[in-house]
Each structure stands twice: as C-alpha cells, then as structure tokens.
Design an enzyme around this catalytic site. Structure first.
Site, PDB file in Angstrom:
ATOM      1  N   SER A  72      -3.098  -1.155   2.005  1.00 51.15           N
ATOM      2  CA  SER A  72      -2.981  -2.622   2.117  1.00 51.15           C
ATOM      3  C   SER A  72      -1.620  -3.028   2.676  1.00 51.15           C
ATOM      4  O   SER A  72      -1.536  -3.838   3.614  1.00 51.15           O
ATOM      5  CB  SER A  72      -3.251  -3.301   0.768  1.00 51.15           C
ATOM      6  OG  SER A  72      -2.481  -2.742  -0.262  1.00 51.15           O
ATOM      7  N   ARG A  91       2.689   2.670 -13.915  1.00 52.95           N
ATOM      8  CA  ARG A  91       1.904   1.440 -14.075  1.00 52.95           C
ATOM      9  C   ARG A  91       0.766   1.680 -15.068  1.00 52.95           C
ATOM     10  O   ARG A  91       0.356   0.775 -15.791  1.00 52.95           O
ATOM     11  CB  ARG A  91       1.354   0.993 -12.706  1.00 52.95           C
ATOM     12  CG  ARG A  91       2.447   0.736 -11.670  1.00 52.95           C
ATOM     13  CD  ARG A  91       1.873   0.462 -10.289  1.00 52.95           C
ATOM     14  NE  ARG A  91       1.122   1.607  -9.785  1.00 52.95           N
ATOM     15  CZ  ARG A  91       0.412   1.617  -8.662  1.00 52.95           C
ATOM     16  NH1 ARG A  91       0.347   0.519  -7.912  1.00 52.95           N
ATOM     17  NH2 ARG A  91      -0.239   2.692  -8.261  1.00 52.95           N
ATOM     18  N   ASP A 103      -5.218   2.172 -11.588  1.00 48.17           N
ATOM     19  CA  ASP A 103      -6.575   1.634 -11.730  1.00 48.17           C
ATOM     20  C   ASP A 103      -7.333   2.230 -12.912  1.00 48.17           C
ATOM     21  O   ASP A 103      -8.353   1.696 -13.329  1.00 48.17           O
ATOM     22  CB  ASP A 103      -7.362   1.889 -10.436  1.00 48.17           C
ATOM     23  CG  ASP A 103      -6.699   1.224  -9.242  1.00 48.17           C
ATOM     24  OD1 ASP A 103      -6.348   0.030  -9.364  1.00 48.17           O
ATOM     25  OD2 ASP A 103      -6.500   1.882  -8.207  1.00 48.17           O
ATOM     26  N   HIS A 156      -3.588  10.645  -6.536  1.00 45.41           N
ATOM     27  CA  HIS A 156      -2.761   9.741  -5.724  1.00 45.41           C
ATOM     28  C   HIS A 156      -2.238  10.485  -4.510  1.00 45.41           C
ATOM     29  O   HIS A 156      -1.984  11.691  -4.574  1.00 45.41           O
ATOM     30  CB  HIS A 156      -1.574   9.187  -6.531  1.00 45.41           C
ATOM     31  CG  HIS A 156      -1.037   7.921  -5.948  1.00 45.41           C
ATOM     32  ND1 HIS A 156      -0.077   7.912  -4.966  1.00 45.41           N
ATOM     33  CD2 HIS A 156      -1.354   6.627  -6.179  1.00 45.41           C
ATOM     34  CE1 HIS A 156       0.177   6.659  -4.635  1.00 45.41           C
ATOM     35  NE2 HIS A 156      -0.592   5.858  -5.350  1.00 45.41           N
ATOM     36  N   HIS A 196      -8.865   2.869  -2.555  1.00 45.71           N
ATOM     37  CA  HIS A 196      -7.631   2.088  -2.781  1.00 45.71           C
ATOM     38  C   HIS A 196      -7.907   1.083  -3.917  1.00 45.71           C
ATOM     39  O   HIS A 196      -8.271   1.484  -5.020  1.00 45.71           O
ATOM     40  CB  HIS A 196      -7.226   1.445  -1.442  1.00 45.71           C
ATOM     41  CG  HIS A 196      -5.883   0.774  -1.420  1.00 45.71           C
ATOM     42  ND1 HIS A 196      -4.892   1.026  -2.333  1.00 45.71           N
ATOM     43  CD2 HIS A 196      -5.368  -0.169  -0.571  1.00 45.71           C
ATOM     44  CE1 HIS A 196      -3.828   0.278  -2.057  1.00 45.71           C
ATOM     45  NE2 HIS A 196      -4.096  -0.464  -1.000  1.00 45.71           N
TER      46      HIS A 196
HETATM   47  N1  HAX Z   1     -11.655  13.118  -8.110  1.00 44.33           N
HETATM   48  C1  HAX Z   1     -12.225  14.091  -7.396  1.00 44.33           C
HETATM   49  N2  HAX Z   1     -11.667  14.685  -6.330  1.00 44.33           N
HETATM   50  C2  HAX Z   1     -10.444  14.257  -5.990  1.00 44.33           C
HETATM   51  C3  HAX Z   1      -9.753  13.264  -6.713  1.00 44.33           C
HETATM   52  C4  HAX Z   1     -10.420  12.680  -7.806  1.00 44.33           C
HETATM   53  N3  HAX Z   1      -9.871  11.690  -8.514  1.00 44.33           N
HETATM   54  N4  HAX Z   1      -8.545  13.070  -6.137  1.00 44.33           N
HETATM   55  C5  HAX Z   1      -8.482  13.912  -5.088  1.00 44.33           C
HETATM   56  N5  HAX Z   1      -9.623  14.617  -5.000  1.00 44.33           N
HETATM   57  C6  HAX Z   1     -10.005  15.565  -3.967  1.00 44.33           C
HETATM   58  C7  HAX Z   1     -10.015  14.900  -2.609  1.00 44.33           C
HETATM   59  O1  HAX Z   1     -11.217  14.146  -2.426  1.00 44.33           O
HETATM   60  C8  HAX Z   1      -9.845  16.075  -1.681  1.00 44.33           C
HETATM   61  O2  HAX Z   1     -11.093  16.726  -1.620  1.00 44.33           O
HETATM   62  P1  HAX Z   1     -11.604  17.416  -0.238  1.00 44.33           P
HETATM   63  O3  HAX Z   1     -10.557  18.441   0.104  1.00 44.33           O
HETATM   64  O4  HAX Z   1     -12.915  17.984  -0.599  1.00 44.33           O
HETATM   65  O5  HAX Z   1     -11.685  16.320   0.764  1.00 44.33           O
HETATM   66  C9  HAX Z   1      -8.883  16.966  -2.471  1.00 44.33           C
HETATM   67  O6  HAX Z   1      -9.017  16.586  -3.851  1.00 44.33           O
HETATM   68  C10 HAX Z   1      -7.426  16.819  -2.065  1.00 44.33           C
HETATM   69  O7  HAX Z   1      -7.071  15.453  -2.147  1.00 44.33           O
HETATM   70  P2  HAX Z   1      -5.581  15.017  -2.524  1.00 44.33           P
HETATM   71  O8  HAX Z   1      -4.681  15.521  -1.451  1.00 44.33           O
HETATM   72  O9  HAX Z   1      -5.290  15.399  -3.924  1.00 44.33           O
HETATM   73  O10 HAX Z   1      -5.711  13.424  -2.520  1.00 44.33           O
HETATM   74  P3  HAX Z   1      -5.534  12.423  -1.278  1.00 44.33           P
HETATM   75  O11 HAX Z   1      -4.098  12.182  -1.076  1.00 44.33           O
HETATM   76  O12 HAX Z   1      -6.318  12.893  -0.102  1.00 44.33           O
HETATM   77  O13 HAX Z   1      -6.274  11.136  -1.833  1.00 44.33           O
HETATM   78  C11 HAX Z   1      -6.799   9.507  -3.467  1.00 44.33           C
HETATM   79  C12 HAX Z   1      -5.686  10.317  -2.804  1.00 44.33           C
HETATM   80  C13 HAX Z   1      -6.182   8.451  -4.377  1.00 44.33           C
HETATM   81  C14 HAX Z   1      -7.618   8.798  -2.375  1.00 44.33           C
HETATM   82  C15 HAX Z   1      -7.692  10.456  -4.287  1.00 44.33           C
HETATM   83  O14 HAX Z   1      -6.934  11.042  -5.315  1.00 44.33           O
HETATM   84  C16 HAX Z   1      -8.898   9.779  -4.872  1.00 44.33           C
HETATM   85  O15 HAX Z   1      -9.942   9.686  -4.181  1.00 44.33           O
HETATM   86  N6  HAX Z   1      -8.836   9.286  -6.154  1.00 44.33           N
HETATM   87  C17 HAX Z   1      -9.914   8.545  -6.750  1.00 44.33           C
HETATM   88  C18 HAX Z   1      -9.959   7.122  -6.244  1.00 44.33           C
HETATM   89  C19 HAX Z   1      -8.790   6.321  -6.777  1.00 44.33           C
HETATM   90  O16 HAX Z   1      -8.501   6.302  -7.953  1.00 44.33           O
HETATM   91  N7  HAX Z   1      -8.123   5.570  -5.894  1.00 44.33           N
HETATM   92  C20 HAX Z   1      -7.001   4.698  -6.261  1.00 44.33           C
HETATM   93  C21 HAX Z   1      -5.657   5.277  -5.894  1.00 44.33           C
HETATM   94  C22 HAX Z   1      -4.491   4.372  -6.266  1.00 44.33           C
HETATM   95  C23 HAX Z   1      -4.539   3.139  -5.474  1.00 44.33           C
HETATM   96  O17 HAX Z   1      -4.382   3.098  -4.268  1.00 44.33           O
HETATM   97  N8  HAX Z   1      -4.845   2.072  -6.122  1.00 44.33           N
HETATM   98  O18 HAX Z   1      -5.115   0.931  -5.482  1.00 44.33           O
END
Ligand code: HAX
Length: 435
Positions: A241, A327, A373, A318, A271
């Site tokens: 964002s 947070r 979140d 994250h 996000h």
């Molecule tokens: N559950 C399952 N798998 C997860 C995970 C979770 N909570 N977090 C990461 N992974 C997976 C990824 O999908 C990725 O899998 P692939 O290799 O198969 O694609 C792998 O672990 C490596 O990812 P990463 O490097 O640890 O995480 P990223 O930096 O790529 O992504 C995210 C960060 C926040 C998008 C990710 O942790 C996620 O999808 N979390 C769940 C959704 C979430 O809570 N989002 C909010 C984040 C905070 C925010 O922005 N708030 O607004």
C-alpha cells in the site's frame, strides 16, 4: 496559513538542504548489491526507496521516526483519562519529525474536525453499489469520488510552480485524512445498520469520532480505536500500500488518486485483507471442530489441513519481519488487560502457541511468527464489531496517516517520477552465458 501548516513550512528549508548536502557528499557511495534471485522474488531485501516516516527492522519491528510502539505509548499524548496514544500524535511526529505536545495534538484534532465535511456526491456514489459489494470496493470508489475536492489537481491546472507542490498536497492529505472516517463509517452503517447513519461529533478526537460514527459508545472501544489507528499507521515504504501510494504520487497524481491505488493494494489477501481472513479462518476452524475452545492438537491438525489444501495461514509470516510483530504484541497486551477470558482471545493465543512450529517445519517459511493481522480482528469482535469484511477499511483509514505524511515529504524533497528498470530472463541468461 494555519499554525500547523506554518510550523511544517518552517521545517522545510533545513530538511531540503540537509538532503541535498547529503546527496552531494555521498551520492556515489554503494549501499548494496543485487542478486538475480531478488529480481524474481518481489525485490525482497533491496533498499530502493526513501521513506522518512518510519523504518522496519527485521528483528525489532517498526520504529516511527525512531520511536518503537512501547515508546510511543509512553511519550505520545493520550485522550484525557485514557492511556493509548492519540493517532493525531503519531501523524504529527511522522510529519514534523518531533514529538507533539498536548496542545499540538489538540490542534491537529480540531484542524481535522474543521476539514471533515464530505460532499454529498460521495455518498451518492457509494449508495449506487449493491449492498453486497465488498466494503473495500465501496471505500475505493468513495475516495476516488472525493477527488473532486483536490487542491493539487486544481493548482496544477492553474500552473503552480514545482517548488510549491507540497502545499496543495499538504491540503489534500489533511482533508483526506479528516474525511476518511466519515466515508468508512458511512459504508459500515449502510451495509450493516440499514443506512441508519450517525452524524459526526466534532468535539471528539479523530478516532473517538470514528468509533462514535460506527455506532459504538464504549470508552474502552474508543481506546482500542486509538491504539488500532496508531499501530497500523505506517510500516516503512516497501509494503504494497505505501509503495503504491508513493509510486502513483510520483507521477504527480494527486493524493486522492495515489491513496486509491494504495487501498487497492491493501485489499489483497496477502496484505491488509489478511485481517478479515484471520477471523474467517478462525471461525471456520471453530465451527468445523464443533465450537468452543479447540485443543492444541485440534488446532495443529486444522493448520496442517489448511497447508495441505495449498493455502496460507493468515496472520502469520512477513516479507521483512523475522520475529513476532510488535503490533501483535501491543494488541495482545490490550487483550490481556481488558478481556483475558474472551474465548476468541484464548483461541488466538493458542493458535500463536501452535502455528510457528508447524510453519518452521515446512522448511520454507522465512518468518513463522504472527503479524499485526493475527490479532486485530479478535479485539474488534470482542466489542461487537463482528462484520469482518469491514476490517480492511479500518486498516485503510489508519494507513492514511503514514502514507500521507510521506507523500507530503515526497513533494517537499522534489522526488522525481519513479521508474526502475526491468530486464528479461533472456537478457539475464545471455549476460551469464559465458560463466
Ligand atoms: N502460511 C503458509 N505458507 C506461508 C506463510 C503462511 N503464513 N507465509 C509464507 N509462506 C510460504 C510462502 O507462500 C512461500 O511458499 P512458496 O515457496 O510455496 O511460494 C514460502 O513460505 C516462502 O515465503 P516467505 O519468503 O516466508 O514469505 P513472503 O515474503 O514471500 O510473503 C507474506 C510474506 C506475508 C505474503 C506471507 O508470509 C503470507 O502469505 N502470510 C499470510 C498472509 C498474511 O498474513 N499477510 C499479511 C502480512 C502483513 C501485512 O502486510 N499486513 O497487512
């Protein structure tokens, strides 16, 4: 010119000089190197932006102009009789780069209250949506409709000198922040209370008034809103964002357009939408397991099933953080103080005990710990704000504080249009073919 704006203007000259001098002295220094893998991995870990308002540390979490959340809870002025910082204060800090006094914060509250009038056509645009349209869809449309009021758009058309850009951007940013709670509350009451709208109370603080317009009159909920609006305000510049707002703003799109772009990003489930997904996921787990407080074993098998179904565990992980999000901790402390026996809080706590080990065991999740979140929905549910589809709108209202302070600084510092380079796999392959 009002006092706040005059005070801000007085800070500009030195800051601009400081940045110019710094670039002159160190502009050619190298601060890192880029690996090919980073190009395919969302530019993770690549320092590529200047965002003055806050900085995220992987281990420690967010600092706003150098202050951590516990420090802000101690140093920022609170509402009389309350403990949580007023979000007016964090905005003041991010904008002015100094801690506000009680008077500064009161002045900010009054300033926003004076700007809070939302033109009627904005409500008409929102009313044109079917009620089942997601609240973020209605929010995006409401903000775009508010663009008719853009001072920057008007000033640009009239030929404003580029050295003065910051001034109409400041006006738009302040007006936008002032008006968002009314738009958000309008959507909420329209969708969930049959359009029984509540008039603003200009005597209340910004978030108190938001809570009031949503239909709550519990002082504890007002305190929650103050904390919620403070901790969600900013998370440095690279998150989707904030980055989108900065990027779109760099084309000199006005703050309304820029903020709309950012909110479109916030509405993504990886996000900001994760806050609604967490509650949806917890409630379906509870329902599937027959209600009540599930055991750790039951939660563990539900988590594994979610992962086996190829889904993420919302609220965990994250892109930058590598520890429990402060947070999250601030919200957990609020829950322990105000609702230690709330069943949903006990479930959230148990999820916290179970999920990290399972995510670690996947061997691929870089941060197994909870983010902001994972907790916010539980607190809102406790006070009766159960319509979780609305949660991301609340996050969006708060995110205006950091991103608008940043956007004003972007124009003060005269940042150019953002235009990073891209390449192709073919060209990269050719580059390394000889090795
Ligand atoms: N559950 C399952 N798998 C997860 C995970 C979770 N909570 N977090 C990461 N992974 C997976 C990824 O999908 C990725 O899998 P692939 O290799 O198969 O694609 C792998 O672990 C490596 O990812 P990463 O490097 O640890 O995480 P990223 O930096 O790529 O992504 C995210 C960060 C926040 C998008 C990710 O942790 C996620 O999808 N979390 C769940 C959704 C979430 O809570 N989002 C909010 C984040 C905070 C925010 O922005 N708030 O607004």
């Amino acid at each position: 010119m009002d006092k706040l704006k005059a005070h801000f203007e007085s800070r500009i000259e030195n800051s601009v000089k400081e940045v110019k001098d710094f670039i002159a002295a160190h502009g050619d220094e190298v601060i890192g190197e880029i690996k090919v893998s980073q190009l395919y991995a969302g530019m993770r870990g690549m320092p590529a932006l200047i965002t003055e308002t806050s900085k995220l540390d992987a281990e420690e979490g967010i600092r706003f102009r150098g202050y951590s959340i516990p420090e802000l809870q101690e140093k920022l002025p609170a509402y009389p009789g309350g403990k949580q910082p007023l979000p007016e204060g964090i905005f003041y800090l991010m904008l002015m780069n100094e801690l506000p006094s009680e008077d500064d914060v009161r002045r900010m509250s009054n300033n926003w209250a004076r700007r809070a009038q939302v033109p009627h056509h904005v409500f008409k645009i929102i009313d044109a949506f079917p009620k089942h349209a997601h609240p973020m869809t209605q929010f995006l449309a409401g903000i775009t409709a508010l663009r008719t009021e853009s001072e920057f758009q008007r000033a640009y058309r009239e030929g404003i000198n580029k050295k003065d850009y910051w001034e109409p951007v400041y006006e738009d940013a302040m007006n936008l922040i002032a008006r968002l709670p009314r738009i958000a509350a309008y959507i909420y009451r329209r969708m969930y209370h049959e359009g029984d709208h509540i008039e603003p109370n200009s005597k209340l603080d910004w978030s108190g008034n938001f809570a009031h317009m949503l239909g709550f009159n519990n002082e504890e909920f007002y305190e929650l809103m103050r904390m919620y609006m403070t901790i969600h305000a900013d998370h440095e510049g690279g998150n989707v964002s904030a980055h989108a707002i900065h990027l779109v703003g760099s084309a000199l799109s006005d703050p309304y357009l820029s903020f709309t772009a950012g909110m479109a990003g916030l509405a993504g489930p990886l996000h900001g939408l994760a806050n609604q997904e967490v509650i949806r996921w917890i409630l379906s787990m509870r329902d599937e397991l027959g209600g009540g407080l599930p055991s750790k074993e039951q939660i563990a098998s539900y988590v594994k099933k979610t992962l086996n179904d190829g889904k993420v565990i919302p609220g965990f992980g994250h892109a930058v953080l590598r520890k429990t999000d402060p947070r999250y901790t601030a919200q957990r402390e609020f829950a322990m103080e105000h609702m230690p026996h709330d069943e949903l809080f006990l479930i959230v706590s148990r999820v916290y005990e179970v999920v990290p080990d399972i995510l670690k065991a996947t061997g691929k999740v870089k941060n197994p710990w909870p983010n902001v979140d994972a907790h916010s929905g539980q607190l809102l549910m406790h006070y009766g704000l159960t319509q979780y589809d609305f949660y991301t709108v609340m996050f969006g209202v708060s995110r205006s504080l950091g991103t608008m302070a940043s956007l004003i600084w972007d124009r003060v510092l005269g940042f150019p249009i953002e235009r990073p380079g891209s390449t192709t796999t073919e060209l990269l392959k050719a580059k390394f073919a000889a090795k």
